[in-house]
Design a protein around this motif. Structure first.
Motif, PDB file in Angstrom:
ATOM      1  N   ALA A 233       0.839  -1.196   0.000  1.00 41.30           N
ATOM      2  CA  ALA A 233       0.000   0.000   0.000  1.00 41.30           C
ATOM      3  C   ALA A 233       0.875   1.247   0.000  1.00 41.30           C
ATOM      4  O   ALA A 233       1.916   1.290   0.659  1.00 41.30           O
ATOM      5  CB  ALA A 233      -0.909   0.009   1.224  1.00 41.30           C
ATOM      6  N   VAL A 234       0.461   2.251  -0.761  1.00 39.33           N
ATOM      7  CA  VAL A 234       1.121   3.551  -0.740  1.00 39.33           C
ATOM      8  C   VAL A 234       0.054   4.616  -0.556  1.00 39.33           C
ATOM      9  O   VAL A 234      -1.102   4.449  -0.969  1.00 39.33           O
ATOM     10  CB  VAL A 234       1.929   3.833  -2.033  1.00 39.33           C
ATOM     11  N   VAL A 235       0.447   5.720   0.065  1.00 38.13           N
ATOM     12  CA  VAL A 235      -0.457   6.850   0.271  1.00 38.13           C
ATOM     13  C   VAL A 235      -0.289   7.822  -0.882  1.00 38.13           C
ATOM     14  O   VAL A 235       0.839   8.122  -1.300  1.00 38.13           O
ATOM     15  CB  VAL A 235      -0.134   7.543   1.612  1.00 38.13           C
ATOM     16  N   LEU A 236      -1.401   8.309  -1.401  1.00 41.13           N
ATOM     17  CA  LEU A 236      -1.351   9.315  -2.463  1.00 41.13           C
ATOM     18  C   LEU A 236      -0.988  10.657  -1.841  1.00 41.13           C
ATOM     19  O   LEU A 236      -1.728  11.198  -1.022  1.00 41.13           O
ATOM     20  CB  LEU A 236      -2.702   9.398  -3.170  1.00 41.13           C
ATOM     21  N   ASP A 237       0.155  11.183  -2.239  1.00 41.97           N
ATOM     22  CA  ASP A 237       0.662  12.417  -1.638  1.00 41.97           C
ATOM     23  C   ASP A 237       0.293  13.636  -2.473  1.00 41.97           C
ATOM     24  O   ASP A 237      -0.050  14.687  -1.922  1.00 41.97           O
ATOM     25  CB  ASP A 237       2.175  12.323  -1.475  1.00 41.97           C
ATOM     26  N   ASP A 274      -9.848  10.698 -15.025  1.00 39.83           N
ATOM     27  CA  ASP A 274      -8.537  10.111 -14.762  1.00 39.83           C
ATOM     28  C   ASP A 274      -7.871  10.817 -13.588  1.00 39.83           C
ATOM     29  O   ASP A 274      -8.066  12.017 -13.355  1.00 39.83           O
ATOM     30  CB  ASP A 274      -7.637  10.227 -15.993  1.00 39.83           C
ATOM     31  N   LEU A 275      -7.048  10.059 -12.871  1.00 42.54           N
ATOM     32  CA  LEU A 275      -6.338  10.569 -11.714  1.00 42.54           C
ATOM     33  C   LEU A 275      -4.872  10.740 -12.081  1.00 42.54           C
ATOM     34  O   LEU A 275      -4.220   9.796 -12.541  1.00 42.54           O
ATOM     35  CB  LEU A 275      -6.480   9.596 -10.545  1.00 42.54           C
ATOM     36  N   LEU A 276      -4.343  11.939 -11.910  1.00 40.36           N
ATOM     37  CA  LEU A 276      -2.949  12.232 -12.225  1.00 40.36           C
ATOM     38  C   LEU A 276      -2.165  12.235 -10.917  1.00 40.36           C
ATOM     39  O   LEU A 276      -2.344  13.096 -10.066  1.00 40.36           O
ATOM     40  CB  LEU A 276      -2.843  13.595 -12.913  1.00 40.36           C
ATOM     41  N   VAL A 277      -1.283  11.229 -10.757  1.00 41.60           N
ATOM     42  CA  VAL A 277      -0.518  11.048  -9.524  1.00 41.60           C
ATOM     43  C   VAL A 277       0.897  11.552  -9.754  1.00 41.60           C
ATOM     44  O   VAL A 277       1.580  11.115 -10.685  1.00 41.60           O
ATOM     45  CB  VAL A 277      -0.487   9.567  -9.095  1.00 41.60           C
ATOM     46  N   THR A 278       1.344  12.477  -8.922  1.00 45.70           N
ATOM     47  CA  THR A 278       2.693  13.030  -9.039  1.00 45.70           C
ATOM     48  C   THR A 278       3.661  12.382  -8.062  1.00 45.70           C
ATOM     49  O   THR A 278       4.819  12.141  -8.381  1.00 45.70           O
ATOM     50  CB  THR A 278       2.673  14.547  -8.779  1.00 45.70           C
ATOM     51  N   ARG A 279       3.160  12.070  -6.861  1.00 45.96           N
ATOM     52  CA  ARG A 279       4.034  11.545  -5.820  1.00 45.96           C
ATOM     53  C   ARG A 279       3.235  10.675  -4.873  1.00 45.96           C
ATOM     54  O   ARG A 279       2.064  10.941  -4.604  1.00 45.96           O
ATOM     55  CB  ARG A 279       4.673  12.721  -5.055  1.00 45.96           C
ATOM     56  N   LEU A 287       9.042   9.316   0.624  1.00 49.16           N
ATOM     57  CA  LEU A 287       8.388   9.915  -0.537  1.00 49.16           C
ATOM     58  C   LEU A 287       8.999   9.343  -1.810  1.00 49.16           C
ATOM     59  O   LEU A 287      10.222   9.229  -1.924  1.00 49.16           O
ATOM     60  CB  LEU A 287       8.553  11.435  -0.525  1.00 49.16           C
ATOM     61  N   VAL A 288       8.149   9.008  -2.770  1.00 45.97           N
ATOM     62  CA  VAL A 288       8.605   8.397  -4.015  1.00 45.97           C
ATOM     63  C   VAL A 288       7.901   9.082  -5.183  1.00 45.97           C
ATOM     64  O   VAL A 288       6.679   9.277  -5.154  1.00 45.97           O
ATOM     65  CB  VAL A 288       8.298   6.877  -4.043  1.00 45.97           C
ATOM     66  N   ALA A 289       8.675   9.453  -6.204  1.00 42.09           N
ATOM     67  CA  ALA A 289       8.068   9.997  -7.418  1.00 42.09           C
ATOM     68  C   ALA A 289       7.161   8.945  -8.039  1.00 42.09           C
ATOM     69  O   ALA A 289       7.455   7.746  -8.006  1.00 42.09           O
ATOM     70  CB  ALA A 289       9.149  10.422  -8.407  1.00 42.09           C
TER      71      ALA A 289
END
Length: 524
Positions: A233-237, A274-279, A287-289
């Protein structure tokens, strides 16, 4: 009001301090402040005003008014009756809507366009008393829980002046709340599905979730939006929504499909935009790109993430709802946790852990044929390790404890909920057994808890510790992977050790031998 009035204040934070300043500037007396240790209590001490944790512990002359301002405690009937004239509460919502907790987060998540604050008479039913003063104001399109909270502060202070004007001029005009329009949220009412994004969620919803979770440096007891992919799991930052233009038809792509995106962002199709995820942020806080995260999953354009179904999201929400009220216990337990002391001889970096398998003899000091017997043996081993580690340095030591009951509380989503819990003590076996039972009674906790509480940012995790697991078939996969592991299998026939070097294995084997004489030790 023919004379300056006496006020007791209950709560915490800057709004309480600002309101107290207004009262003093107008000649009134603040004769008591009740609330947790923090800025408000410090302000009271600086001004020579008595303070306490709870209203019921305040002493001195009876106040005319009791003001509850950002108060974490629900007042009992005796506390509500403390003032001679009136008990008044400030609530950050346009009552009767959004009564209870997490009000600003729910307003953002629900897509409200207007909000408000309310000063109301306190009653035994939370946030249900007559309205005295209310202010409404518009919400911005990109409103977050943090920015909305700031607006509530400013409108709360402005409307407080109007409240005091009405008190001083004896022209209060209470009005009943419309019970038919009431909405109420409890501490268990948090981000839907524990924030797990599924096939049925739209990009617009997820973007609102992200804004509802943005509370700045404050503790977040509401939740964080999460993507589950590749067993992690990752959190959408950082996210935005890609809005379709009228002349560009959106192709029919299943939710979870990666679609073209500009720059270093990753675009994911949803049930809506659509969802645009940057980080993104891993649960360890890294934190991960977005492109780096996608590359680690081999998630390329045209590929599809297997997003959770609505049923799985409901299950996540049910687990979260069952256990979230115990987060204060787990926050304290994580704060008390200590990392595993270093080995006397350091192993090379990235060297593999060593497995050790110890058959248990028939005469093991306890019966390992039952779960209770196996549990007792594992507790003895843990107590022996704690005593050994304490002799090497420090006193209290932390073990990470995993039993079928703890793992069942997190099932079927160990990616989101802890399957091993911290127990910290410096006491002998009986006290450790009670500490373990106390932890087991609390069940599990959401693994994003340290991310949501700034004070927990640097606390040790299972990845820094020694984990004791009961009734496992060899080495289970725990998240995060512990530095060392002691597993007792369900038949009670073998003890499995996974250690960073021989010294720890020899120590644990020696502790075991003090309770039973193992037939042999197999290492590889």
């Amino acid at each position: 009001m023919t004379r300056p009035a006496r006020f007791w204040l209950a709560g915490e934070g800057l709004l309480l301090i600002a309101c107290a300043g207004v009262l003093l500037s107008r000649g009134h007396q603040v004769t008591g402040v009740a609330g947790p240790e923090g800025p408000a209590r410090s302000w009271a001490e600086d001004h020579g005003i008595p303070g306490s944790q709870r209203v019921r512990h305040l002493t001195g002359p009876r106040p005319d008014f009791l003001l509850s301002i950002v108060n974490p405690h629900v007042l009992n009937p005796a506390e509500l009756a403390a003032p001679a004239r009136l008990a008044v509460n400030f609530h950050s919502s346009p009552l009767p809507r959004y009564a209870g907790v997490h009000s600003t987060a729910w307003a953002v998540l629900n897509g409200e366009t207007e909000y408000g604050v309310t000063w109301h008479v306190m009653a035994e039913e939370v946030d249900s008393g007559d309205i005295l003063v209310q202010r409404r104001f518009p919400m911005d399109e990109d409103e977050t829980a943090l920015s909305l909270g700031v607006k509530c502060y400013h409108h709360g202070l402005d409307s407080f002046t109007a409240l005091i004007d009405a008190l001083e001029q004896d022209r209060l005009a209470p009005r009943k709340q419309d019970a038919g329009r009431r909405s109420y949220y409890t501490r268990r009412d948090r981000m839907p599905g524990a924030g797990l994004i599924g096939t049925h969620h739209t990009g617009q919803e997820v973007a609102r979730w992200c804004r509802a979770a943005h509370v700045g440096n404050a503790a977040n007891t509401f939740g964080l939006p999460k993507l589950l992919a590749g067993g992690t799991a990752v959190v959408l930052d950082e996210v935005t929504v890609v809005r379709p233009t009228p002349d560009t038809a959106r192709p029919d792509r299943p939710p979870g499909t990666r679609v073209p995106a500009p720059g270093d962002a990753v675009a994911i199709a949803t049930a809506g935009a659509d969802l645009l995820v940057t980080r993104v942020r891993r649960l360890d806080g890294t934190l991960v790109a977005a492109r780096e995260w996608a590359a680690g999953l081999n998630f390329h354009e045209g590929d599809r993430l297997a997003l959770p179904t609505p049923e799985i999201c409901r299950t996540a929400g049910a687990i979260d709802r069952a256990h979230c009220v115990r987060e204060a216990y787990w926050a304290a337990a994580l704060t008390a946790a200590r990392p595993l002391p270093p080995e006397p001889t350091a192993r090379p970096a990235h060297a593999p852990l060593t497995q050790h398998h110890i058959p248990l003899p028939t005469r093991a000091g306890v019966s390992t044929c039952t779960e209770a017997g196996r549990r007792e043996l594992l507790i003895r081993l843990a107590a022996g390790w704690i005593a050994h580690a304490a002799r090497r340095g420090g006193t209290a030591q932390t073990i990470w404890w995993s039993t079928p009951a703890v793992r069942a509380a997190a099932a079927p989503l160990p990616e989101l909920f802890a399957t091993a819990v911290p127990v910290t003590t410096d006491r002998p076996t009986p006290a450790l057994a009670e500490a373990v039972r106390a932890a087991e009674r609390q069940g599990t906790f959401a693994r994003d808890l340290p991310l949501r509480h700034p004070a927990l940012a640097a606390v040790p995790s299972a990845g820094d510790g020694l984990l004791f697991a009961l009734d496992t078939d060899g080495f289970r996969r725990f998240r995060p992977e512990p530095r060392a592991m002691v597993c007792l299998d369900a038949p009670g026939e073998r003890l499995h050790l996974l250690t960073p070097g021989p010294a720890m294995a020899d120590t644990l084997a020696a502790i075991l031998s003090s309770h039973c004489a193992p037939a042999s030790t197999n290492r590889r």
